[in-house]
Write an enzyme that holds these catalytic residues in place. Structure first.
Site, PDB file in Angstrom:
ATOM      1  N   PRO A 131      25.627 100.742  49.471  1.00 23.21           N
ATOM      2  CA  PRO A 131      27.000 101.805  49.425  1.00 23.21           C
ATOM      3  C   PRO A 131      26.800 102.515  47.894  1.00 23.21           C
ATOM      4  O   PRO A 131      26.146 102.169  47.149  1.00 23.21           O
ATOM      5  CB  PRO A 131      27.990 100.527  49.028  1.00 23.21           C
ATOM      6  N   CYS A 183      30.520 133.174  39.639  1.00 29.18           N
ATOM      7  CA  CYS A 183      30.702 134.343  40.479  1.00 29.18           C
ATOM      8  C   CYS A 183      30.303 134.035  41.847  1.00 29.18           C
ATOM      9  O   CYS A 183      29.085 134.404  42.194  1.00 29.18           O
ATOM     10  CB  CYS A 183      29.768 135.269  39.879  1.00 29.18           C
TER      11      CYS A 183
HETATM   12  N1  LLP Z   1      21.706 105.141  51.779  1.00 29.48           N
HETATM   13  C1  LLP Z   1      21.003 106.059  52.377  1.00 29.48           C
HETATM   14  C2  LLP Z   1      19.500 106.205  52.894  1.00 29.48           C
HETATM   15  C3  LLP Z   1      21.671 107.398  52.099  1.00 29.48           C
HETATM   16  O1  LLP Z   1      20.953 108.210  52.638  1.00 29.48           O
HETATM   17  C4  LLP Z   1      22.836 107.467  51.745  1.00 29.48           C
HETATM   18  C5  LLP Z   1      23.599 108.609  51.319  1.00 29.48           C
HETATM   19  C6  LLP Z   1      23.676 105.942  51.125  1.00 29.48           C
HETATM   20  C7  LLP Z   1      22.881 104.847  51.534  1.00 29.48           C
HETATM   21  C8  LLP Z   1      24.791 106.141  50.415  1.00 29.48           C
HETATM   22  O2  LLP Z   1      25.705 106.472  51.366  1.00 29.48           O
HETATM   23  P1  LLP Z   1      27.224 106.240  50.789  1.00 29.48           P
HETATM   24  O3  LLP Z   1      27.593 104.833  50.668  1.00 29.48           O
HETATM   25  O4  LLP Z   1      27.255 107.007  49.366  1.00 29.48           O
HETATM   26  O5  LLP Z   1      28.109 106.968  51.820  1.00 29.48           O
HETATM   27  N2  LLP Z   1      26.527 114.508  48.888  1.00 29.48           N
HETATM   28  C9  LLP Z   1      27.334 113.946  49.718  1.00 29.48           C
HETATM   29  C10 LLP Z   1      26.882 112.680  50.323  1.00 29.48           C
HETATM   30  C11 LLP Z   1      25.368 112.491  50.627  1.00 29.48           C
HETATM   31  C12 LLP Z   1      24.934 111.130  51.180  1.00 29.48           C
HETATM   32  C13 LLP Z   1      23.470 111.010  51.324  1.00 29.48           C
HETATM   33  N3  LLP Z   1      22.935 109.741  51.747  1.00 29.48           N
HETATM   34  C14 LLP Z   1      28.847 114.091  49.772  1.00 29.48           C
HETATM   35  O6  LLP Z   1      29.239 114.606  48.728  1.00 29.48           O
HETATM   36  O7  LLP Z   1      29.714 113.765  50.511  1.00 29.48           O
END
Ligand code: LLP
Length: 461
Positions: free
Chosen positions: A313, A388
């Site tokens: 997470p 910008c």
């Molecule tokens: N594991 C893997 C292999 C991942 O690619 C990701 C996120 C996570 C875990 C963690 O996911 P989470 O629990 O945070 O959902 N920048 C984007 C989110 C990109 C997520 C990329 N991978 C945003 O601001 O929504």
């Protein structure tokens, strides 16, 4: 848990993070400014750990009496500040990294700890690991590489061979499940670049098992980010669990990582307070996806496997623990719209521009006649930054209380994928980061200076 709330100061409502007044913090440190709550981060981590079975006093996650043997590997990409990694390290978290830089951060965050193999509870994800990164991870004793293609497995094998080591590897399977999230953060469909297709992954394991310098240690999946219902997780786990069982008996794998992706509430988060904080919009039906529901639904599917369950997470731990504080510079009434121009832009928080991400924005010190939560208002405005680009907005057509030059606003739920995605675009220095603990606040990253902006640049003579 929710640590941003209004408190009366000198007869006026002022937004606080835990017991720290954000108006005072903004005046002291300037804006834009990232502020995080330690209590929220700890609460989220501990609740997830407890929902999976917890651990003995002072022990690590994954104890034998746990509901399910598990290890929470915080996804460093969501927030990689050393202080936050250090905080989670002390809770017993492992880390999921995606680059040599993230591994370096974890090592730095753990530097003062007497810890055997500081990477021994870290997984290394990502589709494009380089020679230097693989070498660093092998030398630091990484728990596992989560490999995303057969070409990568072959390359890891050759690097390990050259170093005289055996590389622990898990294959990331792409289960082709619709995560029902924004297309840029969906990863578990066959059209995404991630993982090895479910249909061919068995053969990929068979080939990887023959490689001399590879040890098959697990299987991994991650179907996407910001999921607001449990169903896609269930679908993916049900699809991959039998395969995990098969791989356990065939190759003795020890873990199944179900990835990250648990969504958070971005809308009406402040008004909903503690009780409603985890209320999720589930296909419009408002079914809550709580940490507890996530765990209670998945644990019965996972426990019978007898494998160690890894979770990755990111957003769920830190997202709602952070806010970006910004100052109103000017108001501009255009023919079609009213713009509130603030001093934070897409360079500080890119989520609205990149994913059409919604972040609640509230006044830090609302005028006494407004509701105090942004609801007592009138005209819809666009909150835009100084960059910008027309895409440089934090909110569009948002109904907010009237504001004046110099007022502070808090952009909520900015603790994940906020600062880490910030850039120096338009040569704007990165904002500082502050960690609040009760009534105390600490600068955990200083504001960049103009000197920092040009560090390393030279003019050829
Ligand atoms: N594991 C893997 C292999 C991942 O690619 C990701 C996120 C996570 C875990 C963690 O996911 P989470 O629990 O945070 O959902 N920048 C984007 C989110 C990109 C997520 C990329 N991978 C945003 O601001 O929504």
């Amino acid at each position: 848990m929710h640590s941003f709330h209004y408190k009366q100061v000198d007869g006026r409502n002022t937004l606080h993070c835990e017991d720290v007044d954000l108006q005072a913090l903004a005046e002291e440190h300037g804006t834009p400014l990232y502020v995080y709550s330690k209590a929220t981060i700890l609460d989220h981590y501990r609740r997830l750990d407890a929902a999976l079975g917890g651990r003995p006093e002072g022990g690590k996650s994954g104890s034998s009496d746990a509901l399910v043997d598990h290890l929470i590997c915080f996804a460093v990409k969501a927030n990689s500040n050393l202080a936050i990694l250090n905080l989670l390290d002390h809770e017993g978290a492992g880390f999921d990294i995606v680059s040599g830089g993230e591994l370096y951060r974890v090592l730095r965050a753990r530097a003062e700890r007497e810890k055997e193999g500081p990477a021994s509870d870290c997984t290394f994800a990502g589709v494009g690991k380089s020679y230097e990164e693989i070498k660093l991870a092998l030398n630091e004793g990484i728990y596992c590489f989560n490999a995303e293609s057969e070409a990568e497995v072959a390359y890891i094998d050759s690097v390990a061979g050259a170093l005289g080591k055996k590389a622990p590897v898990a294959l990331r399977v792409n289960p082709n499940v619709d995560a029902k999230t924004h297309k840029y953060i969906s990863t578990g469909k066959s059209e995404n670049k991630f993982g090895i297709d479910f249909e061919v992954v068995r053969d990929a394991y068979a080939r990887a098992a023959k490689l001399e310098h590879i040890t098959l240690r697990g299987i991994q999946m991650h179907i996407g980010s910001q999921l607001t219902s449990v169903e896609p997780f269930v679908e993916a786990v049900k699809k991959v669990a039998p395969l995990a069982e098969e791989l356990k008996s065939a190759y003795g794998i020890e873990f199944f990582s179900i990835g990250g992706g648990i969504g958070i509430v971005y809308q009406d988060s402040l008004a909903s307070g503690e009780a409603g904080w985890w209320k999720q919009r589930d296909s419009g039906e408002n079914t809550p996806l709580t940490i507890e529901k996530y765990a209670q639904t998945l644990v019965p599917l996972l426990k019978p496997l007898g494998l160690r369950i890894l979770l990755e997470p990111g957003r769920m731990i830190v997202g709602n623990a952070g806010a970006l504080v910004t100052k109103v510079l000017y108001e501009k009434k255009g023919a079609a719209k009213t713009f509130e121009i603030v001093d934070a832009g897409m360079n500080d928080l890119i989520r609205p521009a990149l994913y059409e991400g919604h972040h609640d924005i509230v006044p830090v010190t609302p005028a006494p006649d407004s509701q105090g939560d942004g609801s007592g208002s009138s005209v819809p405005v666009d909150i835009v930054g100084p960059v910008c680009e027309s895409g440089d907005f934090l909110a569009q057509d948002r109904v907010l209380p009237p504001m004046e030059q110099g007022d502070y606003l808090a952009v909520l739920s900015a603790g994940a994928y906020g600062f880490v995605m910030a850039s120096n675009y338009n040569s704007r220095p990165l904002p500082p980061e502050i960690l609040v603990d009760g009534g105390k606040s600490r600068v955990i990253r200083e504001r960049q200076t103009y000197h920092d902006l040009v560090r390393g640049e030279t003019i050829p003579r």
